[in-house]
Write a protein that holds these residues in place. Structure first.
Motif, PDB file in Angstrom:
ATOM      1  N   ASN A 123       0.847  -1.187  -0.051  1.00  0.00           N
ATOM      2  CA  ASN A 123      -0.129   0.050   0.046  1.00  0.00           C
ATOM      3  C   ASN A 123       0.873   1.515  -0.002  1.00  0.00           C
ATOM      4  OD1 ASN A 123       0.980   0.058   2.801  1.00  0.00           O
ATOM      5  ND2 ASN A 123      -0.754  -0.546   3.522  1.00  0.00           N
ATOM      6  N   GLU A 124       0.089   2.387  -0.004  1.00  0.00           N
ATOM      7  CA  GLU A 124       0.916   3.725   0.128  1.00  0.00           C
ATOM      8  C   GLU A 124       2.046   3.782   1.182  1.00  0.00           C
ATOM      9  OE1 GLU A 124       0.209   8.555   0.311  1.00  0.00           O
ATOM     10  OE2 GLU A 124      -1.308   7.253   0.858  1.00  0.00           O
ATOM     11  N   ASP A 125       1.809   3.478   2.371  1.00  0.00           N
ATOM     12  CA  ASP A 125       2.528   3.392   3.439  1.00  0.00           C
ATOM     13  C   ASP A 125       3.854   2.697   3.261  1.00  0.00           C
ATOM     14  OD1 ASP A 125       1.022   5.312   5.027  1.00  0.00           O
ATOM     15  OD2 ASP A 125       0.303   3.714   6.146  1.00  0.00           O
ATOM     16  N   LEU A 128       6.055   4.081   0.735  1.00  0.00           N
ATOM     17  CA  LEU A 128       6.618   5.151   1.128  1.00  0.00           C
ATOM     18  C   LEU A 128       7.910   4.825   2.160  1.00  0.00           C
ATOM     19  CD1 LEU A 128       3.766   7.631   1.406  1.00  0.00           C
ATOM     20  CD2 LEU A 128       5.768   8.362  -0.129  1.00  0.00           C
ATOM     21  N   CYS A 155      -0.251  -5.254  -5.566  1.00  0.00           N
ATOM     22  CA  CYS A 155      -0.334  -3.807  -4.546  1.00  0.00           C
ATOM     23  C   CYS A 155      -1.604  -3.158  -4.906  1.00  0.00           C
ATOM     24  CB  CYS A 155       0.692  -2.756  -5.099  1.00  0.00           C
ATOM     25  SG  CYS A 155       0.762  -2.478  -6.813  1.00  0.00           S
ATOM     26  N   ILE A 159      -0.762   2.376  -6.790  1.00  0.00           N
ATOM     27  CA  ILE A 159       0.447   2.229  -6.579  1.00  0.00           C
ATOM     28  C   ILE A 159       1.236   2.401  -7.888  1.00  0.00           C
ATOM     29  CG2 ILE A 159       2.460   0.686  -5.692  1.00  0.00           C
ATOM     30  CD1 ILE A 159       0.884   2.102  -3.530  1.00  0.00           C
ATOM     31  N   PHE A 162       1.229   5.896  -8.762  1.00  0.00           N
ATOM     32  CA  PHE A 162       1.848   6.698  -7.776  1.00  0.00           C
ATOM     33  C   PHE A 162       3.679   6.739  -7.914  1.00  0.00           C
ATOM     34  CE2 PHE A 162       3.117   6.948  -3.167  1.00  0.00           C
ATOM     35  CZ  PHE A 162       3.084   8.237  -3.029  1.00  0.00           C
ATOM     36  N   CYS A 163       4.091   5.566  -8.198  1.00  0.00           N
ATOM     37  CA  CYS A 163       5.336   5.359  -8.537  1.00  0.00           C
ATOM     38  C   CYS A 163       5.848   6.402  -9.748  1.00  0.00           C
ATOM     39  CB  CYS A 163       5.997   4.100  -8.858  1.00  0.00           C
ATOM     40  SG  CYS A 163       5.890   2.993  -7.192  1.00  0.00           S
ATOM     41  N   TYR A 189      -7.446   9.191  -7.020  1.00  0.00           N
ATOM     42  CA  TYR A 189      -7.071   8.575  -5.828  1.00  0.00           C
ATOM     43  C   TYR A 189      -7.013   9.562  -4.628  1.00  0.00           C
ATOM     44  CZ  TYR A 189      -5.519   5.037  -9.290  1.00  0.00           C
ATOM     45  OH  TYR A 189      -5.343   4.272 -10.367  1.00  0.00           O
ATOM     46  N   TYR A 192      -5.177   8.831  -1.057  1.00  0.00           N
ATOM     47  CA  TYR A 192      -3.777   8.799  -0.664  1.00  0.00           C
ATOM     48  C   TYR A 192      -3.297  10.188   0.049  1.00  0.00           C
ATOM     49  CZ  TYR A 192      -2.350   5.199  -3.670  1.00  0.00           C
ATOM     50  OH  TYR A 192      -2.272   3.723  -4.361  1.00  0.00           O
ATOM     51  N   SER A 194       0.280  11.360   0.915  1.00  0.00           N
ATOM     52  CA  SER A 194       1.298  12.133   0.487  1.00  0.00           C
ATOM     53  C   SER A 194       1.288  13.015  -0.855  1.00  0.00           C
ATOM     54  CB  SER A 194       2.654  11.225   0.249  1.00  0.00           C
ATOM     55  OG  SER A 194       2.303   9.894  -0.758  1.00  0.00           O
ATOM     56  N   TYR A 224       5.065  12.665   5.489  1.00  0.00           N
ATOM     57  CA  TYR A 224       6.259  11.609   4.824  1.00  0.00           C
ATOM     58  C   TYR A 224       7.440  12.284   4.435  1.00  0.00           C
ATOM     59  CZ  TYR A 224       2.090   8.353   4.522  1.00  0.00           C
ATOM     60  OH  TYR A 224       0.844   7.568   4.700  1.00  0.00           O
TER      61      TYR A 224
END
Length: 502
Positions: A123-125, A128, A155, A159, A162-163, A189, A192, A194, A224
């Motif tokens: 996941n996002e956490d 990161l 994922c 995700i 996000f990358c 999304y 999220y 961050s 973050y």
């Protein structure tokens, strides 16, 4: 290892290595426990704390910032990771990254992803914590590898995008491109966290203070990248829009988290000064002077607050001592004063503050290593219109204000069907969707605005609100004029730029 065993080890670590213990002492004590059956797990907990302290201390890494840690934190990171087993893949990936041994770094990143594949959904956490924060502003070689590896792992939704977003964020030199990418991702999304942090930082650098504040308010301590910097940026932004109580609150929070941060204390004092809290401000500036911190702003402000308190004699004495440099304009002002010292009261003296930000505060540059261009033609139009509205000037024949709630600001306002240039409201709280175009080459202006109005009319959040559309552009087509005139919800305005010889 079972959850119960993990809890026992964590409880043991917390007892033996309290937060008050220095990193050096923890490292030394761990060396005495080499025969402990769970020494590797204990040292991994410590390495996790070390890496957190190192990565959260930087928004970016560079040779200069890392050299500053040689012999202290960075040395401890190296020494303790070297004592870990080779299956501590994350720590070894980070170790080789700092050492610039990128092949070994990538080998361990691959092993981290293979481990994560067995443990469930990333996941996002997780992304990161394991990749994006510790490997921030990595060279393309590492960044591309991380992106490809993460995309190969199971994922949560968003995700992979996000990358790609993070990659663009650190590489692009164009703020318009970055803002557009961040807003598009947030729209798709919204859960999220961050991206709001990164968008807030970008708006902050673009001097879009209300937008920056709204983004940072959404983060609500789940940061973050920036830690105390978020509060610093919130404070500076609040000061720029003259919300001095908020400015004071955020400088206090920033100082509580990072008292060593430059100019936090001085700027806090100046915020108090602007609010006529002169006695508190004097004590803050005195604290700066005693520590020889935040100079020369603190010395200028100390004289200002003495004048505001009617302590003219003290101001003259301070300047004549020559211990601290004071701006010429302030010295000249003090020369004209008498030598009287007013009696200090428990409450502040109600003297209008002499506000001059040029030599009173400093903006801290929070650098991620990217220098970006800032303006497009439409942004200049948006800037100009927003400035008029925020100054209280009538626009489009009305007195409007930009829509604002906690965590929301009506400039570049996101709704599920698009992004509004401006969302405003009038004194009756009727809503106005304002769409700006730099010229007539936008045939979809009507359809776009109509779609936004349709969404507002159906939205539960804005139920009961009247909503109208305003399109503003240069040289509109006859077709656009006709379509807008046939829709009672909309109005059309043309802006013009002219040059007149006088």
């Amino acid at each position: 290892m079972t959850d119960e065993e993990e809890k026992v080890i964590c409880d043991f670590y917390a007892k033996e290595f309290p937060d008050t213990m220095s990193f050096d002492d923890v490292s030394t004590k761990l060396d005495t426990l080499n025969n402990h059956p769970h020494i590797q797990r204990l040292r991994r907990i410590f390495c996790d704390n070390l890496v957190f302290a190192l990565t959260e201390g930087f928004v970016k890494y560079d040779d200069t910032s890392l050299v500053a840690y040689e012999g202290s934190l960075l040395k401890l990171v190296y020494e303790n990771i070297e004592k870990l087993d080779k299956d501590s893949y994350f720590f070894w990936a980070f170790y080789y990254y700092l050492k610039k041994q990128y092949k070994k770094c990538k080998d361990n990143i691959h092993k981290v992803c293979s481990e994560k594949l067995k443990q469930g959904v990333l996941n996002e956490d997780g992304v990161l914590d394991f990749f994006l924060v510790p490997f921030k502003n990595a060279p393309n070689e590492i960044w591309d590898f991380i992106t490809d590896e993460v995309k190969s792992v199971k994922c949560e939704a968003g995700i992979p995008e996000f990358c790609d977003l993070i990659s663009l964020y650190y590489r692009s030199n164009d703020n318009d491109v970055v803002v557009d990418a961040l807003l598009s991702f947030i729209q798709k999304y919204p859960n999220y966290k961050s991206p709001n942090e990164m968008l807030g930082y970008t708006y902050y650098n673009m001097s879009m203070w209300n937008n920056a504040i709204a983004c940072f308010e959404k983060v609500e301590q789940e940061y973050y990248f920036f830690m105390s910097d978020i509060y610093w940026m919130l404070a500076w932004s609040s000061g720029k829009i003259k919300k001095y109580a908020d400015e004071e609150k955020y400088y206090r929070l920033s100082y509580e988290l990072a008292p060593e941060m430059q100019f936090t204390l001085n700027n806090l004092g100046y915020s108090l000064y602007k609010q006529k809290k002169y006695l508190e401000a004097r004590d803050i500036f005195k604290q700066c002077l005693d520590a020889e911190k935040d100079l020369p702003c603190a010395s200028n402000n100390y004289v200002r607050v003495l004048i505001a308190l009617g302590r003219n004699g003290d101001a003259k004495k301070f300047i004549n001592s020559g211990k601290f440099k004071v701006a010429k304009a302030i010295r000249d002002r003090v020369k004209k004063l008498d030598n009287h010292n007013a009696r200090l009261k428990k409450c502040d003296v109600a003297v209008e503050p002499d506000i001059d930000d040029t030599d009173s505060t400093e903006k801290v540059t929070i650098d991620i290593g990217i220098k970006r261009q800032q303006f497009s033609n439409e942004k200049l139009l948006e800037d100009e219109l927003t400035a008029r509205i925020e100054s209280g000037m009538p626009v489009f024949g009305m007195n409007l204000k930009v829509y604002k709630r906690k965590g929301e600001y009506g400039r570049q306002y996101i709704i599920p069907v698009g992004r509004l240039d401006l969302l405003c409201e009038d004194t009756a709280e009727n809503l106005y969707v304002i769409e700006l175009k730099k010229d007539s080459g936008y045939d979809d202006a009507y359809e776009q605005t109509a779609q936004y109005l349709d969404w507002f009319e159906k939205s539960g959040k804005f139920k009961g609100k009247k909503v109208y559309g305003i399109i503003c552009l240069n040289n509109p087509t006859k077709e656009l004029i006709s379509r807008v005139h046939n829709d009672k919800r909309m109005r059309l305005f043309e802006y013009q730029i002219s040059y007149t010889e006088l």
